[in-house]
Design an enzyme around this catalytic site. Structure first.
Site, PDB file in Angstrom:
ATOM      1  N   CYS A  50       0.821  -1.225   0.000  1.00 34.70           N
ATOM      2  CA  CYS A  50       0.000   0.000   0.000  1.00 34.70           C
ATOM      3  C   CYS A  50       0.849   1.266   0.000  1.00 34.70           C
ATOM      4  O   CYS A  50       0.355   2.346  -0.350  1.00 34.70           O
ATOM      5  CB  CYS A  50      -0.927   0.004   1.214  1.00 34.70           C
ATOM      6  SG  CYS A  50      -2.053  -1.409   1.291  1.00 34.70           S
ATOM      7  N   ARG A 136       1.678  -4.690  -8.653  1.00 35.48           N
ATOM      8  CA  ARG A 136       1.267  -5.674  -7.657  1.00 35.48           C
ATOM      9  C   ARG A 136       2.364  -5.927  -6.622  1.00 35.48           C
ATOM     10  O   ARG A 136       2.084  -6.287  -5.501  1.00 35.48           O
ATOM     11  CB  ARG A 136       0.925  -7.017  -8.342  1.00 35.48           C
ATOM     12  CG  ARG A 136      -0.232  -6.968  -9.297  1.00 35.48           C
ATOM     13  CD  ARG A 136      -1.534  -6.586  -8.631  1.00 35.48           C
ATOM     14  NE  ARG A 136      -1.901  -7.499  -7.559  1.00 35.48           N
ATOM     15  CZ  ARG A 136      -2.612  -7.139  -6.497  1.00 35.48           C
ATOM     16  NH1 ARG A 136      -2.997  -5.894  -6.344  1.00 35.48           N
ATOM     17  NH2 ARG A 136      -2.922  -8.027  -5.577  1.00 35.48           N
ATOM     18  N   ILE A 281     -11.435 -29.777   4.026  1.00 31.65           N
ATOM     19  CA  ILE A 281     -10.081 -30.329   4.161  1.00 31.65           C
ATOM     20  C   ILE A 281      -9.472 -29.677   5.396  1.00 31.65           C
ATOM     21  O   ILE A 281      -9.039 -28.522   5.362  1.00 31.65           O
ATOM     22  CB  ILE A 281      -9.225 -30.035   2.909  1.00 31.65           C
ATOM     23  CG1 ILE A 281      -9.970 -30.459   1.637  1.00 31.65           C
ATOM     24  CG2 ILE A 281      -7.869 -30.728   3.015  1.00 31.65           C
ATOM     25  CD1 ILE A 281     -10.314 -31.921   1.570  1.00 31.65           C
TER      26      ILE A 281
END
Length: 458
Positions: A50, A136, A281
C-alpha cells in the site's frame, strides 16, 4: 534477537508471502509447535504494498522504507523463506507440494496466493511494450519508479484507489498525467458518483486529466510505449500503468481440486479451511485476496483486497492452527485511501452495489467543515450515509482529515445494526481546533431521516 532453537514440530507450508502468509508464519512460530516454510513467487517478502505510490510522490524516500521485516528477522525466528519460487502442484492425498522435481511434505498448509492484475483483452498485446506496467509487487514499483525518472507523459488505465494514488503522485512531480476510467465516475467500487465528483474536481485542480467513459482501444509503439488510443483520441504516453482491478490467483488451488466460489475465490468454511467437492479439508487453510468471504450487509459472497481484512484472516488462521476454533465472520470492508490532501473512505455497501441486488436504500448527505472555520486550516468534509430498513448499511466520506476515525466508528455501527433512530441520539465531542459544534455526520443522518417513509416513523 536471539536465534530460536530449531523446532521439531509439525510441518507448516505457506504458499504466498503477502499479508496473510507472513503474518501466519510468525504467528504460528510464536504460538504453535510448527516448522514453518514460506514459498513465494515474489522476490520480496514482508513489505507494504500500500505504500508504493507514496514512494513515487517522494513522501516516502525509498522502497527500503516499505520493508516491514528483513530476511534476517525470519531466519532468527527459524522460518524458512523460499522467494522467487513457484509451487507447481499440491497433492491432498499424500499431503505434499511439488516444486519442479522436489517434493515437500506438510502437516498443515496455508494457501495465500493473493491476486493478479486484470488486463483488458483488447490491449493485452500492448503489455509487451517497454514501460507498460501493472502494480502488484515491490519489484513492479521499482521498475515503475525507474521509468518515471525520464517520463513526461503518464497514462493510468483504471481509476480505482491505486490509479488515483499514482495519478496524484505523478502529477505533483510535474508529469503530464491522464487518468482513464471506463465508467462515468471514478472509485466506483467504493464511492457513489455524487461523492466521487469531489475527488474528480480535486484531481483536476492538481493537474490530473480525468477522462471518464474512456475505454482504451490500443497501446501504441514499436518497442516502447508512445501513446494510448481511447475513444478515438491518441494520448501521448512515456509510461502506462494498467490498474483496472485484480482477479484471485486460484489456478493452483483449482488444479488441486479445491472448490472455487461464484465470485472467483477459494471456498472455505467459517474457520477458513478449504473445501474440495464440498468437503472440508481440515489441514488446509486459505486466506487473503484469493479467498471468497461473505458481505455482512448483503449476505452475498465477495472478495476483499484490503490488507486489514487479510490481516484479520491471518489472525483467524493462526488461532485455528493452534486449535482455538475461531470463526472468520462476514465483513463490512472498511476502506480508506489518501489521494494527495484528500482522505477518502467508505464502509458497507454503495448505492450502485445494492441496487443491482434490488435492495432499496435511503441516503443522507451533508457538507461541513473539519473544524471551526475561524480556526486556521479548516477544510471541507463530505459525508453520505445509507440506510435499509432503518439500519445503517453504508457510509462514504471525503475530507482532508478525520475520515478514518469516522469510518471506523461507522463500521462498528453497521456491525451492530444500529438504526437511524439510535444514530440521531449520537453524542459527539467538540473543540474548535478539531471539530465543529455538531459533527457533520449528524446532519447526514438527519437528511436520511427526513426521507424515511411516514409509516416507518416512530
Amino acid at each position: 534477537m536471539a536465534k530460536r532453537e530449531k523446532r521439531q514440530g509439525k510441518k507448516l507450508l505457506i504458499i504466498g508471502g503477502g499479508a496473510v502468509g507472513m503474518a501466519v508464519s510468525t504467528g504460528a512460530t510464536r504460538h504453535g509447535n510448527y516448522e514453518v516454510t514460506v514459498i513465494s513467487s515474489d522476490k520480496h517478502a514482508s513489505y507494504s504494498q500500500c505504500g508504493i505510490p507514496y514512494v513515487f510522490s517522494g513522501e516516502i524516500p525509498n522502497f527500503e522504507q516499505l520493508i516491514v521485516r528483513d530476511l534476517e528477522f525470519f531466519q532468527e525466528m527459524g522460518i524458512k523463506l523460499r522467494l522467487g519460487t513457484q509451487v507447481d502442484s499440491i497433492d491432498l492425498t499424500s499431503n505434499t507440494i511439488r516444486i519442479g522435481d522436489e517434493k515437500l511434505a506438510f502437516d498443515k498448509l496455508v494457501i495465500a496466493t493473493g491476486s493478479k492484475a486484470s488486463i483488458p483483452r483488447n490491449i493485452e498485446t500492448g503489455t509487451l511494450l517497454k514501460n507498460v506496467f501493472t502494480l502488484r509487487t515491490l519489484s513492479d514499483g521499482m521498475h515503475i519508479a525507474e521509468a518515471l525518472k525520464d517520463a513526461k507523459n503518464v497514462v493510468i488505465i483504471g481509476a480505482g484507489s491505486i490509479g488515483c494514488e499514482v495519478a496524484i503522485a505523478t502529477a505533483r512531480r510535474g508529469i503530464r498525467t491522464s487518468l482513464l476510467s471506463r465508467s462515468n465516475t471514478i472509485l466506483s467500487s467504493s464511492l457513489d458518483s455524487d461523492m466521487a465528483e469531489t475527488v474528480i474536481s480535486y484531481l483536476e485542480r492538481e493537474g490530473v486529466e480525468v477522462l471518464t467513459e474512456h475505454t482504451p482501444e490500443s497501446l501504441n509503439g514499436e518497442e516502447k510505449i508512445t501513446s494510448v488510443t481511447a475513444n478515438g483520441r491518441e494520448i501521448p504516453a512515456d509510461v502506462v500503468l494498467i490498474s483496472v482491478g485484480v482477479t484471485p490467483n486460484t489456478s493452483l488451488a483449482a488444479e488441486t481440486g479445491i472448490d472455487i466460489g461464484t465470485v472467483g475465490g477459494i471456498l472455505t468454511n467459517d474457520k477458513l479451511q478449504v473445501l474440495a467437492d464440498g468437503n472440508v479439508i481440515e489441514n488446509v487453510f486459505a486466506g487473503g485476496e484469493c479467498t471468497q468471504i461473505n458481505n455482512f450487509v448483503t449476505g452475498k459472497p465477495m472478495l476483499s483486497q484490503l490488507a486489514s481484512t487479510a490481516r484479520r484472516m491471518a489472525g483467524a488462521i493462526i488461532d485455528n492452527l493452534a486449535d482455538k476454533d475461531i470463526k472468520f465472520n462476514p465483513v463490512v470492508n472498511p476502506w480508506v485511501a489518501v489521494v494527495g490532501d484528500l482522505q477518502i473512505g467508505s464502509v458497507g455497501v454503495t448505492t450502485k452495489e445494492v441496487e443491482k441486488q434490488g435492495i432499496r436504500v435511503i441516503s443522507g448527505i451533508s457538507t461541513g467543515s473539519t473544524h471551526a472555520d475561524y480556526f486556521p486550516g479548516a477544510g471541507k468534509i463530505f459525508i453520505k450515509v445509507l440506510f435499509h430498513n432503518r439500519c445503517l448499511v453504508g457510509a462514504q466520506i471525503v475530507s482532508t482529515t478525520g475520515t478514518k476515525e469516522r469510518i471506523d466508528g461507522l463500521s462498528l455501527a453497521i456491525k451492530r445494526k444500529q438504526t437511524i433512530d439510535e444514530l440521531l441520539e449520537m453524542e459527539t465531542c467538540y473543540s474548535p481546533v478539531v471539530s465543529t459544534l455538531q459533527d457533520p455526520l449528524l446532519f447526514a443522518v438527519k437528511g436520511a431521516h427526513k426521507k424515511m417513509p411516514r409509516k416507518d416513523a416512530r
